[in-house]
Design a protein around this motif. Sequence first.
Motif, PDB file in Angstrom:
ATOM      1  N   TRP A 294     -11.785   9.866 -34.316  1.00  0.00           N
ATOM      2  CA  TRP A 294     -11.685  11.308 -34.115  1.00  0.00           C
ATOM      3  C   TRP A 294     -10.322  11.867 -34.509  1.00  0.00           C
ATOM      4  O   TRP A 294     -10.102  13.070 -34.394  1.00  0.00           O
ATOM      5  CB  TRP A 294     -11.978  11.660 -32.657  1.00  0.00           C
ATOM      6  CG  TRP A 294     -13.337  11.221 -32.213  1.00  0.00           C
ATOM      7  CD1 TRP A 294     -13.637  10.180 -31.391  1.00  0.00           C
ATOM      8  CD2 TRP A 294     -14.584  11.803 -32.590  1.00  0.00           C
ATOM      9  NE1 TRP A 294     -14.992  10.062 -31.210  1.00  0.00           N
ATOM     10  CE2 TRP A 294     -15.610  11.062 -31.947  1.00  0.00           C
ATOM     11  CE3 TRP A 294     -14.955  12.878 -33.393  1.00  0.00           C
ATOM     12  CZ2 TRP A 294     -16.952  11.344 -32.093  1.00  0.00           C
ATOM     13  CZ3 TRP A 294     -16.295  13.159 -33.547  1.00  0.00           C
ATOM     14  CH2 TRP A 294     -17.275  12.406 -32.898  1.00  0.00           C
TER      15      TRP A 294
ATOM     16  N   VAL B 229     -13.749  15.302 -26.821  1.00  0.00           N
ATOM     17  CA  VAL B 229     -14.667  14.166 -26.926  1.00  0.00           C
ATOM     18  C   VAL B 229     -14.886  13.489 -25.579  1.00  0.00           C
ATOM     19  O   VAL B 229     -16.015  13.103 -25.224  1.00  0.00           O
ATOM     20  CB  VAL B 229     -14.127  13.147 -27.958  1.00  0.00           C
ATOM     21  CG1 VAL B 229     -14.957  11.865 -27.922  1.00  0.00           C
ATOM     22  CG2 VAL B 229     -14.144  13.758 -29.352  1.00  0.00           C
ATOM     23  N   ASP B 230     -13.834  13.325 -24.826  1.00  0.00           N
ATOM     24  CA  ASP B 230     -13.927  12.596 -23.557  1.00  0.00           C
ATOM     25  C   ASP B 230     -14.296  13.488 -22.373  1.00  0.00           C
ATOM     26  O   ASP B 230     -14.363  13.008 -21.237  1.00  0.00           O
ATOM     27  CB  ASP B 230     -12.591  11.898 -23.267  1.00  0.00           C
ATOM     28  CG  ASP B 230     -12.257  10.847 -24.318  1.00  0.00           C
ATOM     29  OD1 ASP B 230     -13.206  10.233 -24.841  1.00  0.00           O
ATOM     30  OD2 ASP B 230     -11.059  10.667 -24.617  1.00  0.00           O
ATOM     31  N   GLU B 231     -14.522  14.757 -22.638  1.00  0.00           N
ATOM     32  CA  GLU B 231     -14.897  15.650 -21.554  1.00  0.00           C
ATOM     33  C   GLU B 231     -16.339  15.382 -21.118  1.00  0.00           C
ATOM     34  O   GLU B 231     -17.201  15.091 -21.952  1.00  0.00           O
ATOM     35  CB  GLU B 231     -14.771  17.116 -22.001  1.00  0.00           C
ATOM     36  CG  GLU B 231     -13.349  17.565 -22.271  1.00  0.00           C
ATOM     37  CD  GLU B 231     -12.539  17.622 -20.990  1.00  0.00           C
ATOM     38  OE1 GLU B 231     -13.116  17.898 -19.927  1.00  0.00           O
ATOM     39  OE2 GLU B 231     -11.310  17.382 -21.069  1.00  0.00           O
ATOM     40  N   PRO B 232     -16.614  15.439 -19.820  1.00  0.00           N
ATOM     41  CA  PRO B 232     -17.985  15.230 -19.362  1.00  0.00           C
ATOM     42  C   PRO B 232     -18.904  16.375 -19.794  1.00  0.00           C
ATOM     43  O   PRO B 232     -18.468  17.516 -19.919  1.00  0.00           O
ATOM     44  CB  PRO B 232     -17.832  15.190 -17.828  1.00  0.00           C
ATOM     45  CG  PRO B 232     -16.575  15.946 -17.552  1.00  0.00           C
ATOM     46  CD  PRO B 232     -15.673  15.679 -18.724  1.00  0.00           C
ATOM     47  N   ASN B 233     -20.149  16.018 -20.036  1.00  0.00           N
ATOM     48  CA  ASN B 233     -21.183  16.998 -20.425  1.00  0.00           C
ATOM     49  C   ASN B 233     -20.894  17.668 -21.775  1.00  0.00           C
ATOM     50  O   ASN B 233     -21.390  18.763 -22.045  1.00  0.00           O
ATOM     51  CB  ASN B 233     -21.333  18.079 -19.354  1.00  0.00           C
ATOM     52  CG  ASN B 233     -21.720  17.508 -18.007  1.00  0.00           C
ATOM     53  OD1 ASN B 233     -22.519  16.570 -17.933  1.00  0.00           O
ATOM     54  ND2 ASN B 233     -21.156  18.058 -16.936  1.00  0.00           N
ATOM     55  N   VAL B 234     -20.096  16.989 -22.608  1.00  0.00           N
ATOM     56  CA  VAL B 234     -19.808  17.508 -23.948  1.00  0.00           C
ATOM     57  C   VAL B 234     -20.290  16.499 -24.979  1.00  0.00           C
ATOM     58  O   VAL B 234     -19.911  15.336 -24.943  1.00  0.00           O
ATOM     59  CB  VAL B 234     -18.294  17.768 -24.138  1.00  0.00           C
ATOM     60  CG1 VAL B 234     -18.009  18.152 -25.595  1.00  0.00           C
ATOM     61  CG2 VAL B 234     -17.828  18.874 -23.214  1.00  0.00           C
ATOM     62  N   ARG B 235     -21.141  16.961 -25.871  1.00  0.00           N
ATOM     63  CA  ARG B 235     -21.649  16.108 -26.956  1.00  0.00           C
ATOM     64  C   ARG B 235     -21.098  16.635 -28.276  1.00  0.00           C
ATOM     65  O   ARG B 235     -21.293  17.796 -28.617  1.00  0.00           O
ATOM     66  CB  ARG B 235     -23.171  16.135 -26.990  1.00  0.00           C
ATOM     67  CG  ARG B 235     -23.821  15.567 -25.716  1.00  0.00           C
ATOM     68  CD  ARG B 235     -25.330  15.580 -25.835  1.00  0.00           C
ATOM     69  NE  ARG B 235     -25.775  14.781 -26.966  1.00  0.00           N
ATOM     70  CZ  ARG B 235     -27.057  14.702 -27.368  1.00  0.00           C
ATOM     71  NH1 ARG B 235     -27.980  15.400 -26.717  1.00  0.00           N
ATOM     72  NH2 ARG B 235     -27.387  13.948 -28.375  1.00  0.00           N
ATOM     73  N   VAL B 236     -20.407  15.773 -28.987  1.00  0.00           N
ATOM     74  CA  VAL B 236     -19.791  16.155 -30.259  1.00  0.00           C
ATOM     75  C   VAL B 236     -20.676  15.666 -31.399  1.00  0.00           C
ATOM     76  O   VAL B 236     -20.951  14.478 -31.520  1.00  0.00           O
ATOM     77  CB  VAL B 236     -18.373  15.564 -30.391  1.00  0.00           C
ATOM     78  CG1 VAL B 236     -17.781  15.926 -31.755  1.00  0.00           C
ATOM     79  CG2 VAL B 236     -17.482  16.084 -29.269  1.00  0.00           C
ATOM     80  N   ASP B 237     -21.111  16.607 -32.238  1.00  0.00           N
ATOM     81  CA  ASP B 237     -21.948  16.288 -33.393  1.00  0.00           C
ATOM     82  C   ASP B 237     -21.177  16.647 -34.669  1.00  0.00           C
ATOM     83  O   ASP B 237     -21.017  17.828 -34.989  1.00  0.00           O
ATOM     84  CB  ASP B 237     -23.253  17.069 -33.330  1.00  0.00           C
ATOM     85  CG  ASP B 237     -24.161  16.758 -34.521  1.00  0.00           C
ATOM     86  OD1 ASP B 237     -23.855  15.803 -35.260  1.00  0.00           O
ATOM     87  OD2 ASP B 237     -25.163  17.475 -34.688  1.00  0.00           O
TER      88      ASP B 237
ATOM     89  N   ARG C 178     -22.748  19.275 -37.264  1.00  0.00           N
ATOM     90  CA  ARG C 178     -23.275  20.573 -36.869  1.00  0.00           C
ATOM     91  C   ARG C 178     -22.830  21.691 -37.815  1.00  0.00           C
ATOM     92  O   ARG C 178     -23.637  22.551 -38.191  1.00  0.00           O
ATOM     93  CB  ARG C 178     -22.879  20.898 -35.422  1.00  0.00           C
ATOM     94  CG  ARG C 178     -21.391  21.051 -35.184  1.00  0.00           C
ATOM     95  CD  ARG C 178     -21.077  21.036 -33.686  1.00  0.00           C
ATOM     96  NE  ARG C 178     -19.637  21.165 -33.422  1.00  0.00           N
ATOM     97  CZ  ARG C 178     -18.779  20.162 -33.518  1.00  0.00           C
ATOM     98  NH1 ARG C 178     -19.217  18.966 -33.871  1.00  0.00           N
ATOM     99  NH2 ARG C 178     -17.509  20.350 -33.248  1.00  0.00           N
TER     100      ARG C 178
END
Length: 234
Positions: A5, A64-72, A75
């Motif tokens: 990243w 990236v390391d945050e909870p409930n976060v999905r990195v695509d 997109r």
Amino acid sequence: MQNPWDISELHILIRLLLAVLLGGLVGFEREQSNHAAGFRTNILVCLGSCLLMLLSMYGFAAFVDEPNVRVDPARLAAAVITGIGFLGAGTILFTGKSITGLTTAASLWVVSAVGLAVGAGFYFASGVTTIMVLVTLWAFNKLEKRYISAKKEYLIKIKACEVSRTMRGLNALLAEKKIVLRKIQLEECKDEGEEEQVMLQVYITLPKSKKSEPLLSILDQIKHLEGVRWVSSE
């Protein structure tokens, strides 16, 4: 192991410069052929696509390391492919029976894909694709004009006051020159202070082996047909 990243500023600069180079190569070919989307347009499309790909992959690394976060990472790339269609559509023109600008629109779409590939770090794929695009636009265009192109069609506009006599003379002239008459459209027109006239739109087909001289000679002879007042060609 390197963090996927993270990217250094040097690599960002390299990718952006490479996008300018590859987009400029395609744009230079389009510019030489006098197309609407030329040198600067292709550079901007490729550069913008590259920047959006970099942003999509590395611009949100802090989350990236945050909870409930999905990195695509794909997109924004998907949005570029969709959005470039509007720019490409602006280069497509419909004039009468012909459509122009499709190749330029397709080249813009491919250039945007090259920019995305460079932004993602696919240097080999983007370089090979650029070479293939240049071969397609330049070399294949030469082959198409020489071996593949069908007969060429022209539109001749004739303003006549005696339609029947003009048509007889025109048919005889085209038959003599072995020119195929494809279609004729009639449209009434009357200039102020002049007698009523008819605009003839005559679509003819010239074999690809014939150059512009036969058409010019036909136009010159049409001008001397009885009843013809004005002639132009497209």
